[in-house]
Scaffold this motif. Structure first.
Motif, PDB file in Angstrom:
ATOM      1  N   ALA A 251       1.116 -16.243  34.276  1.00 37.24           N
ATOM      2  CA  ALA A 251       2.000 -17.386  34.051  1.00 37.24           C
ATOM      3  C   ALA A 251       1.294 -18.692  34.419  1.00 37.24           C
ATOM      4  CB  ALA A 251       3.281 -17.229  34.869  1.00 37.24           C
TER       5      ALA A 251
ATOM      6  N   GLU B  35       7.533 -27.332  33.961  1.00 43.63           N
ATOM      7  CA  GLU B  35       8.104 -26.269  34.783  1.00 43.63           C
ATOM      8  C   GLU B  35       8.421 -26.780  36.189  1.00 43.63           C
ATOM      9  OE1 GLU B  35       5.294 -25.948  33.008  1.00 43.63           O
ATOM     10  OE2 GLU B  35       6.105 -24.742  31.354  1.00 43.63           O
TER      11      GLU B  35
ATOM     12  N   TYR C 136      10.779 -17.430  35.209  1.00 49.81           N
ATOM     13  CA  TYR C 136       9.944 -16.793  34.179  1.00 49.81           C
ATOM     14  C   TYR C 136      10.446 -15.367  33.913  1.00 49.81           C
ATOM     15  CZ  TYR C 136       6.412 -20.514  34.465  1.00 49.81           C
ATOM     16  OH  TYR C 136       5.753 -21.717  34.406  1.00 49.81           O
TER      17      TYR C 136
ATOM     18  N   THR D 144      13.790 -15.517  32.132  1.00 47.44           N
ATOM     19  CA  THR D 144      13.638 -15.801  30.700  1.00 47.44           C
ATOM     20  C   THR D 144      13.231 -14.552  29.940  1.00 47.44           C
ATOM     21  OG1 THR D 144      12.992 -18.091  31.205  1.00 47.44           O
ATOM     22  CG2 THR D 144      12.441 -17.251  29.015  1.00 47.44           C
TER      23      THR D 144
ATOM     24  N   ARG E 158       7.934 -15.465  27.763  1.00 45.59           N
ATOM     25  CA  ARG E 158       7.160 -15.190  28.978  1.00 45.59           C
ATOM     26  C   ARG E 158       7.001 -16.430  29.864  1.00 45.59           C
ATOM     27  NH1 ARG E 158       3.990 -10.659  29.683  1.00 45.59           N
ATOM     28  NH2 ARG E 158       2.373 -11.903  30.692  1.00 45.59           N
ATOM     29  N   TRP E 159       7.695 -17.500  29.528  1.00 41.92           N
ATOM     30  CA  TRP E 159       7.704 -18.607  30.486  1.00 41.92           C
ATOM     31  C   TRP E 159       8.996 -19.411  30.333  1.00 41.92           C
ATOM     32  CZ3 TRP E 159       5.159 -20.550  26.002  1.00 41.92           C
ATOM     33  CH2 TRP E 159       5.342 -21.909  25.727  1.00 41.92           C
TER      34      TRP E 159
END
Length: 301
Positions: free
Chosen positions: A82, A88, A142, A145, A179-180
């Motif tokens: 990540a 973020e 993360y 999600t 993935r994020w």
């Protein structure tokens, strides 16, 4: 479900073992015939799609397998791979403020050229519960999600068939963006729910999920063109207004703050491509549509 029947009679023989059984169960078997010298072999392979249709319990196992497969693709080595950048960090700070009792109606901002626009606050409230669950480690949103992405695959599988869910579970773009934790990355979940309620003619609920998707990114508003093929019901518009209620409330208190920024974006639209090329996150709302399309393809090839 694989049987090999060996018939040592010449090729012109007209009788075969289990022929009557096979003729009575033609819907469950695909027959393949091949020859070797003067011998005939017949291979009977059960069609798994027909097997699922007649065994609903097995469909549940398939849906569970799709969920865990989607989760594997989205969680595999996630903490190692990540990335954590300005967007973020900004989101985690806002989410922590919400958890500390300071809610907000202003969502993430985005810079397009020299214009700044703001999205709705849904992303902050959607990701906030993941922080205490991860002991306030920024990796928590993360994983959350990714989990929501796996849930999206399950909803597609249950609503449009296992093939739709499987497609979303392994589709590279869906995996990458699940993935994020970024505000557009959960749009497929809400666009899927929008499509489901739209096809069921539950227009008010469809409008709500359209509004929620719009909070995550303005490009999700393109779904309105799909809605126009089904209805122009005022219930859809009423649901949409409810879905963007935080935006409306903020505008009432701050002299149309959101509206003014969207108006600037539209007036600036001709120059957007000159400052930023289109990227895939503008089209995340289309992935569930693609999964549904794939599910409608012929089941037998």
């Amino acid at each position: 479900h694989v049987r090999l029947l060996f018939n040592p009679l010449p090729l012109w023989s007209g009788s075969f073992p289990c022929q009557e059984f096979i003729s009575q169960n033609n819907d469950y078997f695909s027959n393949y015939l091949f020859f070797y010298g003067s011998f005939r072999f017949r291979l009977f392979i059960a069609n798994p799609l027909d097997y699922l249709k007649t065994h609903p319990m097995n469909k549940k196992y398939i849906v569970m397998a799709i969920f865990f497969l989607a989760l594997l693709f989205r969680w595999f080595r996630l903490a190692e791979l990540a990335t954590f950048n300005y967007d973020e960090a900004r989101d985690v700070i806002a989410e922590k403020e919400i958890l500390n009792g300071r809610p907000t109606l202003l969502g993430p901002e985005s810079l397009i050229g020299d214009k700044t626009i703001y999205y709705g606050p849904l992303h902050y409230y959607l990701m906030a519960p993941a922080l205490p669950a991860s002991n306030f480690d920024p990796i928590g949103p993360y994983f959350w999600t990714g989990f929501l992405g796996a849930v999206t695959a399950v909803i597609l599988a249950l609503s449009f068939g296992p093939l739709a869910g499987l497609f979303y579970a392994v589709f590279p773009l869906a995996v990458i963006y699940n993935r994020w934790a970024w505000n557009p990355n959960t749009i497929p979940l809400f666009s899927t729910l929008f499509i489901i309620f739209l096809t069921k003619r539950r227009f008010f609920l469809a409008g709500i999920f359209l509004g929620l998707a719009f909070q995550l990114h303005v490009t999700a508003l393109a779904l309105i063109f799909i809605a126009l093929f089904f209805t122009r019901s005022p219930r859809l518009f009423a649901g949409f207004l409810l879905g963007i209620l935080p935006i409306l409330l903020f505008d009432l208190r701050h002299q149309n703050f959101y509206l003014n920024h969207y108006r600037d974006l539209i007036s600036f639209g001709a120059g957007v491509l000159g400052h930023r090329s289109l990227t895939w996150h503008y089209f995340l709302w289309t992935i569930p549509l693609l999964a549904i399309f794939v599910s409608k393809l012929p089941k037998k090839i």
